[in-house]
Design a protein around this motif. Structure first.
Motif, short mmCIF file in Angstrom:
data_model
loop_
_atom_site.label_atom_id
_atom_site.label_comp_id
_atom_site.label_asym_id
_atom_site.label_seq_id
_atom_site.Cartn_x
_atom_site.Cartn_y
_atom_site.Cartn_z
N ILE A 79 0.84 -1.21 0.00
CA ILE A 79 0.00 0.00 0.00
C ILE A 79 0.87 1.25 0.00
O ILE A 79 0.66 2.18 -0.79
CB ILE A 79 -0.95 0.00 1.21
N ALA A 80 1.87 1.28 0.88
CA ALA A 80 2.75 2.44 0.98
C ALA A 80 3.53 2.65 -0.32
O ALA A 80 3.70 3.79 -0.79
CB ALA A 80 3.70 2.27 2.16
N LEU A 81 4.01 1.57 -0.89
CA LEU A 81 4.77 1.64 -2.14
C LEU A 81 3.93 2.27 -3.25
O LEU A 81 4.38 3.16 -3.97
CB LEU A 81 5.21 0.23 -2.51
N VAL A 82 2.69 1.78 -3.38
CA VAL A 82 1.81 2.29 -4.44
C VAL A 82 1.45 3.75 -4.17
O VAL A 82 1.48 4.60 -5.07
CB VAL A 82 0.54 1.43 -4.54
N LYS A 83 1.11 4.05 -2.92
CA LYS A 83 0.70 5.41 -2.56
C LYS A 83 1.80 6.42 -2.81
O LYS A 83 1.53 7.57 -3.20
CB LYS A 83 0.27 5.45 -1.09
N ASN A 84 3.04 6.02 -2.62
CA ASN A 84 4.17 6.93 -2.78
C ASN A 84 4.71 7.00 -4.20
O ASN A 84 5.72 7.66 -4.45
CB ASN A 84 5.29 6.53 -1.82
N THR A 85 4.03 6.33 -5.12
CA THR A 85 4.43 6.39 -6.52
C THR A 85 3.98 7.72 -7.14
O THR A 85 2.79 8.05 -7.07
CB THR A 85 3.81 5.23 -7.32
N PRO A 86 4.87 8.50 -7.71
CA PRO A 86 4.47 9.77 -8.34
C PRO A 86 3.37 9.56 -9.38
O PRO A 86 3.47 8.67 -10.23
CB PRO A 86 5.77 10.26 -9.00
N GLY A 87 2.31 10.34 -9.27
CA GLY A 87 1.20 10.24 -10.20
C GLY A 87 0.01 9.47 -9.66
O GLY A 87 -1.11 9.60 -10.18
N ILE A 88 0.21 8.65 -8.64
CA ILE A 88 -0.89 7.88 -8.06
C ILE A 88 -1.56 8.70 -6.97
O ILE A 88 -0.96 9.01 -5.94
CB ILE A 88 -0.41 6.53 -7.49
N ASP A 89 -2.82 9.04 -7.20
CA ASP A 89 -3.57 9.88 -6.26
C ASP A 89 -4.40 9.08 -5.28
O ASP A 89 -4.69 9.55 -4.18
CB ASP A 89 -4.50 10.83 -7.03
N LYS A 90 -4.81 7.87 -5.69
CA LYS A 90 -5.75 7.12 -4.87
C LYS A 90 -5.37 5.65 -4.84
O LYS A 90 -5.12 5.04 -5.88
CB LYS A 90 -7.17 7.28 -5.43
N VAL A 91 -5.32 5.08 -3.63
CA VAL A 91 -5.06 3.66 -3.45
C VAL A 91 -6.26 3.04 -2.74
O VAL A 91 -6.65 3.48 -1.65
CB VAL A 91 -3.78 3.40 -2.62
#
Length: 323
Positions: A79-91
């Motif tokens: 979850i943290a990895l995806v959330k901290n990906t530039p461009g990803i606004d919503k997980v």
């Protein structure tokens, strides 16, 4: 932005991190999970590379699915990895509610924005008959705890089943009226293994929508990166009601989602014939190799699924791609 031959753009990725599930839902895995392949699930590094590639293509929403994603011990890290990906606004996360109360705070702290919890009945005996477990109280408590934890969007998924919960429709709607959540009725979909069950239990979600309108519910506008659900609000209700009707006319016309399986394959449709391997194109020295592969695979996306003709492609059960 990713575009397919029909001109549809894709801002939403459903990422499966395991096809393992610990429930025996009679509409999905009535005989339990069958291990018919080596469990070579995506690693954290592979997940990072894939999500970054889709984000570079304009994807801004990622839903983490399974099987049951909570069976992976590194879910908070994912979850943290995806959330901290530039461009990803919503997980977002889809779960059957397994140990939801135990983990929801850590998931929220990791960056989880939204959660969908499966709950097919408010009757403990009916729930056990559908999912093979007697844990309705734990699921309902988990839903309340998700709301208390500050999850921005809490949704409850209910699969409509003619021989099971369809008679409890009014009870479910009244329950949702008093909760700050969205209850979504999902039309049962035919897969390669559930033909007889489908014929006995299919209910048209479109009919549910007509009933909502006649009872004073008003359809709300969809967000750009929302899924295919139609949602309704009511002046006397805190919660909302939605439904997903894959057999409705033009259901695929607004498709905005792509799927990556836990084995690293890109699936252009839940009911497509095949998945396209992404792992061979992951190259840390040249990320454009993966970018170009994704763009090329998207040119193969068909206009529509063929569920109306009784064809469900290579999908044997919904757990293999998380729906």
């Amino acid at each position: 932005m990713l575009l397919d031959p029909q001109g549809r753009s894709f801002s939403y990725l459903r990422l499966s991190i395991t096809d393992l599930c610990n429930y025996r839902c009679n509409y999905c895995l009535p005989d339990g999970f069958k291990c018919d392949h080596k469990a070579h699930y995506l690693s954290l590094d592979e997940i990072a590379a894939i999500v970054k590639a889709f984000a570079r293509h304009g994807v801004n929403k990622v839903r983490i699915t399974g099987g049951e994603p909570a069976l992976r011990r590194d879910l908070s890290e994912i979850i943290a990895l995806v959330k901290n990906t530039p461009g990803i606004d919503k997980v977002a996360l889809t779960t059957n509610g397994y140990q939801l109360s135990r983990h929801i705070k850590s998931w929220r702290s990791a960056g989880l924005d939204a959660i969908n919890v499966s709950c097919d009945s408010l009757d403990p005996r009916m729930m056990q008959a559908i999912i093979g477990r007697n844990n309705l109280d734990a699921i309902l408590q988990g839903i309340d705890d998700a709301i208390s934890a500050g999850i921005k969007q809490v949704k409850v998924n209910t699969v409509l089943l003619k021989q099971h919960n369809y008679q409890q429709l009014e009870q479910l709607i009244n329950w949702a009226k008093s909760k700050p959540l969205t209850l979504r009725f999902i039309e049962l979909m035919q897969t390669a293994d559930n033909g007889d069950y489908f014929n006995a239990n299919h209910v048209s979600a479109e009919e549910v929508g007509k009933g909502l309108l006649s009872d004073g519910w008003v359809e709300t506008l969809r967000a750009k990166n929302a899924g295919p659900a139609r949602e309704f609000s009511h002046s006397e209700a805190i919660g909302k009601i939605g439904f997903i009707a894959p057999y409705s006319k033009d259901f695929c016309a607004t498709c905005n989602r792509l799927r990556v399986s836990s084995q690293g394959k890109l699936h252009l449709c839940l009911f497509g014939d095949t998945g396209y391997e992404l792992r061979p194109f992951i190259n840390s020295d040249d990320p454009t190799i993966l970018d170009n592969a994704i763009s090329q695979f998207l040119t193969y996306k068909a206009d529509s699924h063929f569920l109306h003709q009784g064809y469900s492609g290579a999908t044997t059960d919904l757990a293999m791609l998380g729906g």
